[in-house]
Design a protein around this motif. Structure first.
Motif, PDB file in Angstrom:
ATOM      1  N   TYR A 152      -1.723  -1.100  -4.372  1.00 22.30           N
ATOM      2  CA  TYR A 152      -2.936  -1.734  -3.857  1.00 22.30           C
ATOM      3  C   TYR A 152      -3.473  -0.964  -2.669  1.00 22.30           C
ATOM      4  O   TYR A 152      -2.725  -0.625  -1.743  1.00 22.30           O
ATOM      5  N   SER A 153      -4.753  -0.687  -2.691  1.00 21.91           N
ATOM      6  CA  SER A 153      -5.432  -0.066  -1.554  1.00 21.91           C
ATOM      7  C   SER A 153      -5.851  -1.161  -0.586  1.00 21.91           C
ATOM      8  O   SER A 153      -6.318  -2.230  -1.003  1.00 21.91           O
ATOM      9  N   ASP A 197      -5.260   4.462  -9.904  1.00 24.99           N
ATOM     10  CA  ASP A 197      -4.511   5.699 -10.148  1.00 24.99           C
ATOM     11  C   ASP A 197      -3.023   5.542  -9.850  1.00 24.99           C
ATOM     12  O   ASP A 197      -2.318   6.542  -9.661  1.00 24.99           O
ATOM     13  N   TYR A 198      -2.540   4.286  -9.791  1.00 23.65           N
ATOM     14  CA  TYR A 198      -1.142   4.059  -9.440  1.00 23.65           C
ATOM     15  C   TYR A 198      -0.223   4.738 -10.447  1.00 23.65           C
ATOM     16  O   TYR A 198      -0.425   4.661 -11.655  1.00 23.65           O
ATOM     17  N   GLY A 207      -5.766  -6.566  -0.527  1.00 16.69           N
ATOM     18  CA  GLY A 207      -5.755  -5.288  -1.208  1.00 16.69           C
ATOM     19  C   GLY A 207      -6.365  -5.398  -2.590  1.00 16.69           C
ATOM     20  O   GLY A 207      -6.440  -6.491  -3.171  1.00 16.69           O
ATOM     21  N   THR A 257       0.480   5.454  -1.215  1.00 15.37           N
ATOM     22  CA  THR A 257       0.451   5.729  -2.655  1.00 15.37           C
ATOM     23  C   THR A 257       0.594   4.454  -3.462  1.00 15.37           C
ATOM     24  O   THR A 257       0.703   4.504  -4.688  1.00 15.37           O
ATOM     25  N   ARG A 285      -6.376  -3.433  -6.569  1.00 16.65           N
ATOM     26  CA  ARG A 285      -5.485  -2.605  -7.380  1.00 16.65           C
ATOM     27  C   ARG A 285      -5.905  -1.148  -7.365  1.00 16.65           C
ATOM     28  O   ARG A 285      -7.084  -0.813  -7.509  1.00 16.65           O
ATOM     29  N   ASN A 286      -4.922  -0.288  -7.202  1.00 17.24           N
ATOM     30  CA  ASN A 286      -5.118   1.156  -7.203  1.00 17.24           C
ATOM     31  C   ASN A 286      -5.183   1.632  -8.653  1.00 17.24           C
ATOM     32  O   ASN A 286      -4.171   1.610  -9.360  1.00 17.24           O
ATOM     33  N   TYR A 296       0.804  -1.223   0.000  1.00 14.85           N
ATOM     34  CA  TYR A 296       0.000   0.000   0.000  1.00 14.85           C
ATOM     35  C   TYR A 296       0.839   1.276   0.000  1.00 14.85           C
ATOM     36  O   TYR A 296       0.291   2.372  -0.110  1.00 14.85           O
ATOM     37  N   HIS A 302      -4.237   7.093  -1.608  1.00 18.98           N
ATOM     38  CA  HIS A 302      -5.504   6.387  -1.778  1.00 18.98           C
ATOM     39  C   HIS A 302      -6.700   7.221  -1.341  1.00 18.98           C
ATOM     40  O   HIS A 302      -7.833   6.950  -1.763  1.00 18.98           O
TER      41      HIS A 302
END
Length: 536
Positions: free
Chosen positions: A214-215, A232-233, A227, A211, A229-230, A87, A128
């Motif tokens: 994974y959130s 906006d990674y 988690g 940042t 997947r983010n 995360y 996140h």
């Protein structure tokens, strides 16, 4: 290459980049004179090495404790290292090829001959919670770890920092107490993931907001981390899985069974005793890497009788290191020499190897004046085969007239209740890529993780002085001399028995694959397998 090879290489690059279809790729190969079966095989190999998005990553880990916390300052085992990099991100990172590269920083540069380091942050990185990363977040995070009342495990490695300022919103400047060429490595430490500041000055260390790729969806200490997947990674070439799950499976047999049954696709710290048998499974890849990992038996100098030099020396001489490597690692590692520096670390010194010598061990033991059994706490939570290794110490020490009583400790809570508390126990260290980082993580006198409590002796005082001086020494030859003396001081006077350096042994299955380069600074591709690997 000739024209045909160049053409095939060009078509391969276009196919792996998604610019042409599988049909077009195979047709072009056949047109170039490649037989159809060979062309099909080449297409499959390219596909396997081309990252695909999707799927769920499940990883059985040999780490974790019910006392774990999301506070990065408390991270003390491999599971929390992987959670950290799930995360969160640091200013820099060790790449799969083991080079150091910028991460949240876009670039970094030394000033004043390395006594000052400036990091320029990447633009448009978001946490996140939607907050945009800026210099205040970096400063607030670092100050959390280095504050006067901080109990963070990273406080020691940040001790050279005397001040942190900013230039605008995207440049962070670290002022050190002297030149330090290794400082960019330090800020890649897993404790130092950057967290969002709430008011420009403070952070919430347990919110689990970063940042990273994974959130956080769910965290159960000592059980699992989940988690998603983010979207906006900021890394477009990472975090390929839709979802990820890290499962704490401390028992080695249970962890390996979970891999064999498909409950998890990846399992780490496979038992050297059974890895050859597991390698026969055609659906599994045994991935083995040589890094900095070493197994130790720390003796705490603040707990008699381990404050006695002769007793410590007696136990060091009473350990048959080669036997331990042969019977515990089964060839998956090398012999240690009672200091934490791997031959792959710069400035490693080739000190005379300490040999098993029961007669000299008896001499030092008798001179120590001690009598009675010495308790050695052990659990396979420390490392696979730790209890067996303790039994080998018990047997080899008996030949020197030293009685060792093994205390079998519960796996759960081992790192909070036994390690860094009991006078003598089994332990592992992932090691560090630089000597200064290793010493300021586990050996200098001002840190929480000095698990041998090595302070108060003339040798330890000399060691601490050398570590400080070597950090700013720009003459390579002189620096090598200073680090050689540091290793010698630990080897002779320190409380760490370091019998062996172990390879990382991982099992990969369930359609998960990885790139050609796999980092060995930590297990599991630098504890970033969830970010760097993908479904084939």
């Amino acid at each position: 290459m000739d024209r045909k090879q160049l053409y095939i290489a060009e078509r391969t690059a276009r196919y792996s980049g998604g610019q042409i279809s599988r049909r077009s790729f195979i047709t072009s190969l056949v047109g170039a004179g490649i037989a159809v079966p060979a062309a099909l095989g080449m297409a499959s190999r390219v596909e396997a090495q081309t990252p695909q998005r999707g799927g769920t990553y499940r990883h059985g880990m040999a780490f974790g404790s019910t006392t774990d916390s999301l506070d990065p300052g408390t991270y003390e085992n491999g599971m929390m290292t992987q959670v950290s990099f799930s995360y969160g991100n640091c200013l820099t990172e060790v790449a799969p090829d083991m080079s150091l590269r910028a991460e949240l920083a876009e670039s970094y540069e030394p000033r004043e001959e390395g006594a000052v380091w400036a990091f320029t942050l990447r633009p448009d990185v978001t946490f996140h919670n939607g907050k945009t990363l800026n210099a205040d977040d970096v400063i607030a995070t670092m100050n959390y770890h280095r504050g006067e009342n901080s109990s963070s495990a990273a406080k020691g490695i940040l001790s050279p920092v005397v001040n942190i300022t900013k230039e605008g919103d995207n440049v962070v400047v670290f002022e050190l107490d002297g030149p330090n060429a290794d400082f960019p490595y330090i800020v890649s430490d897993y404790h130092l993931i950057i967290l969002p500041s709430e008011d420009g000055e403070t952070i919430d260390p347990t919110a689990g907001i970063g940042t990273g790729g994974y959130s956080m969806v769910n965290f159960e200490p000592g059980v699992r981390f989940q988690g998603t997947r983010n979207p906006d990674y900021f890394k477009s070439d990472a975090a390929y899985f839709d979802d990820m799950e890290l499962l704490s499976i401390i028992d080695t047999t249970a962890r390996q069974n979970a891999l064999m049954s498909g409950e998890v696709q990846v399992a780490d710290r496979l038992d050297p005793k059974t890895v050859a048998l597991m390698a026969r499974n055609p659906n599994l890849e045994i991935l083995e890497k040589t890094g900095y990992l070493h197994y130790t038996f720390p003796m705490r100098l603040d707990s008699p009788p381990f404050d006695n030099y002769d007793l410590r020396m007696a136990l060091k001489l009473a350990v048959n290191r080669q036997e331990m490597v042969d019977k515990i690692l089964l060839g998956h590692g090398t012999i240690g020499n009672d200091h934490p520096i791997s031959p792959s670390v710069p400035y490693w010194a080739d000190l005379p190897q300490r040999e098993y010598d029961p007669e000299q061990a008896r001499f030092h033991y008798e001179r120590s004046g001690h009598s009675g059994a010495l308790q050695l706490s052990a659990s396979d939570a420390a490392f696979a085969g730790a209890v067996d290794a303790a039994q080998l110490i018990q047997a080899s020490a008996a030949a020197a007239g030293i009685e060792v009583e093994i205390v079998r400790e519960p796996a759960d809570g081992y790192w909070s209740n036994v390690w860094n508390k009991k006078p003598w126990c089994a332990c592992y260290w992932g090691g560090r890529p630089t000597q200064d980082w290793m010493y300021t993580s586990g050996y200098t006198n001002d840190i929480e993780w000095n698990d041998t409590a090595w302070t108060g002796t003339e040798a330890s005082e000399r060691f601490n002085m050398l570590v400080d001086e070597a950090r700013g020494e720009l003459d390579e030859a002189r620096r090598a001399e200073m680090y050689a003396e540091c290793q010698t001081l630990i080897h002779d006077d320190g409380g760490a028995i370091v019998p062996m350096f172990a390879n990382y042994i991982m099992g990969v299955g369930g359609g998960v694959t990885h790139g050609e380069d796999v980092a060995s600074n930590w297990i599991n591709d630098g504890n970033k397998s969830h970010e760097r690997w993908w479904m084939s």
